[in-house]
Design an enzyme around this catalytic site. Sequence first.
Site, short mmCIF file in Angstrom:
data_model
loop_
_atom_site.label_atom_id
_atom_site.label_comp_id
_atom_site.label_asym_id
_atom_site.label_seq_id
_atom_site.Cartn_x
_atom_site.Cartn_y
_atom_site.Cartn_z
N CYS A 263 0.94 -1.13 0.08
CA CYS A 263 0.07 0.09 0.07
C CYS A 263 0.97 1.15 0.05
O CYS A 263 0.42 2.22 -0.72
CB CYS A 263 -0.94 -0.13 1.12
SG CYS A 263 -2.15 -1.03 1.17
N CYS B 81 12.68 5.28 34.11
CA CYS B 81 12.92 6.45 34.85
C CYS B 81 11.82 6.25 36.13
O CYS B 81 12.25 6.66 37.09
CB CYS B 81 12.51 7.63 33.99
SG CYS B 81 13.95 8.54 33.45
#
Lengths: 252, 138, 109
Positions: free
Chosen positions: A71, A213
């Site tokens: 596509c 984190c």
Amino acid sequence: MRRRCLPALLALAFCQPVVAEELRSGYTYMEPATQAMQDDDFLNPGFFLVDEGLRLWRQPMGPAGQSCADCHGPVEREMKGVAARYPVLDAETGKLVNLERKIQLETARMGAEPLAYESPQVLSLTTLISYQSRDMPMQPEITPQLQPFLERGRKIYEQRRGQLNLSCPQCHVDHAGDKLRGDVISQGQVNAFPIYRLLWGEPGSRHRMFEWCMQSIRARPFERGSDEFIELELYLVQRGAGLVIEAPGVRR
Amino acid sequence: MPALVLGIWLQGFGTANADGLAPLTGQPGDPSRGEALLLDMQRVSCLICHRISSLDERDQGQIGPALDGVASRLDNMELRQRIVDARVFNPDTIMPPYYSVTGLVDVADLYRGRTIYDAQEVEDVVAYLLTLTEEANR
Amino acid sequence: MAKGVKPRVKLPKTAAVGDTITIRTLINHKMESGQRKDSDGNIVPRSIVNRFTAEFNGQSVIDVQMEPAISSNPYFQFEAKVPESGEFVFTWHDDDGDVYVLSKRIEIS
């Protein structure tokens, strides 16, 4: 007189350069050996993902036997610059999506096996597509519709959280460049993702880093691929707008 | 547990005034245990953010002020208050509260409702910091 | 097979007689040392690439035995003088018995 002045003054106020932090890629905080590993396309382990991503791009998925390439066409041409402007609003769902979510949505639409957020497939395709924007500046288009997402992302960024009661900017703005234990704190920019992280010994997404984190400050992280993490991602992309994409990056 | 904390409080431990905080326990802190705590990589060590030149430890942080000579600047009550909850002095401080869960948001399950140090550990670290009377030799 | 393990090799397609060429090889592998513990305290079993070889037209060029302390994605760079046109065959041996092979032709003019 007064009437004419007010708009002029307003314009002036908006034109004043905001005192912005000087943007620095995490690359600039790395040791030379780590920088060299990123700079050398042969040594950079992220290119294993670029290669795998290209294979997947051309591989038929789902009942129609179509590939991404069928596509979209060649990835080098059609995906150039895409990663630089993500996250964006997905027209169909009205949701904010990053590259990983978009890949999940598209492959699901093709009827392929559902792909997990941090699966090798999604990570490889994300790396391949991000690589097509290498050296291009991150430049999200903040439309009025995106403002509420951006604002929520900013709040997540600024919220103190976890047992250590820290917000992102307390370290990554106020103390960027300072040493935390033996490591130098970076600005926490996201322009090199997906990265190969030496500490992990494997590649990871932006959201994996956010999660890492948050776990480090003993906070309960949001889920990878969650709305909250994509909003945070949008905020960080906007905050670092102008930094060039380095994907696939290598970090400590 | 709340009853226990209350009991300690009634005995006059952990009483705050404008500048500091009285001892949290009846057992004096042990400086050597405090030093060991600081050097334990598995714990949230002061050294992540602070420097103590007298310690033979390579990787020391630069986020907060160096703790060399800190005992000549702060007394035990002031030190204790800063460790327990430095937000008393500055609500925006980057310093994590080591013995308070007040106002914490989205704490990970493993740590929810728990403080970084227990009361005796705070006392041990205070006792150790009180030995740091010498400024660093530069 | 250890999943997703893929070798990568770079060398020139052509060279002149007597040229010394540089060969670079890399394989993405975790190289689990067998000395780490997981979060439950159990030893993570050793899983490394334990041998790497290069042959040219059937002749050994390099043969390396690897030990557990070697970091992930082991990288070898070496030089070779190539006497004639032919084929390099590079082989990596995994602890789990898998063998990864890659070959590259070079033309000597």
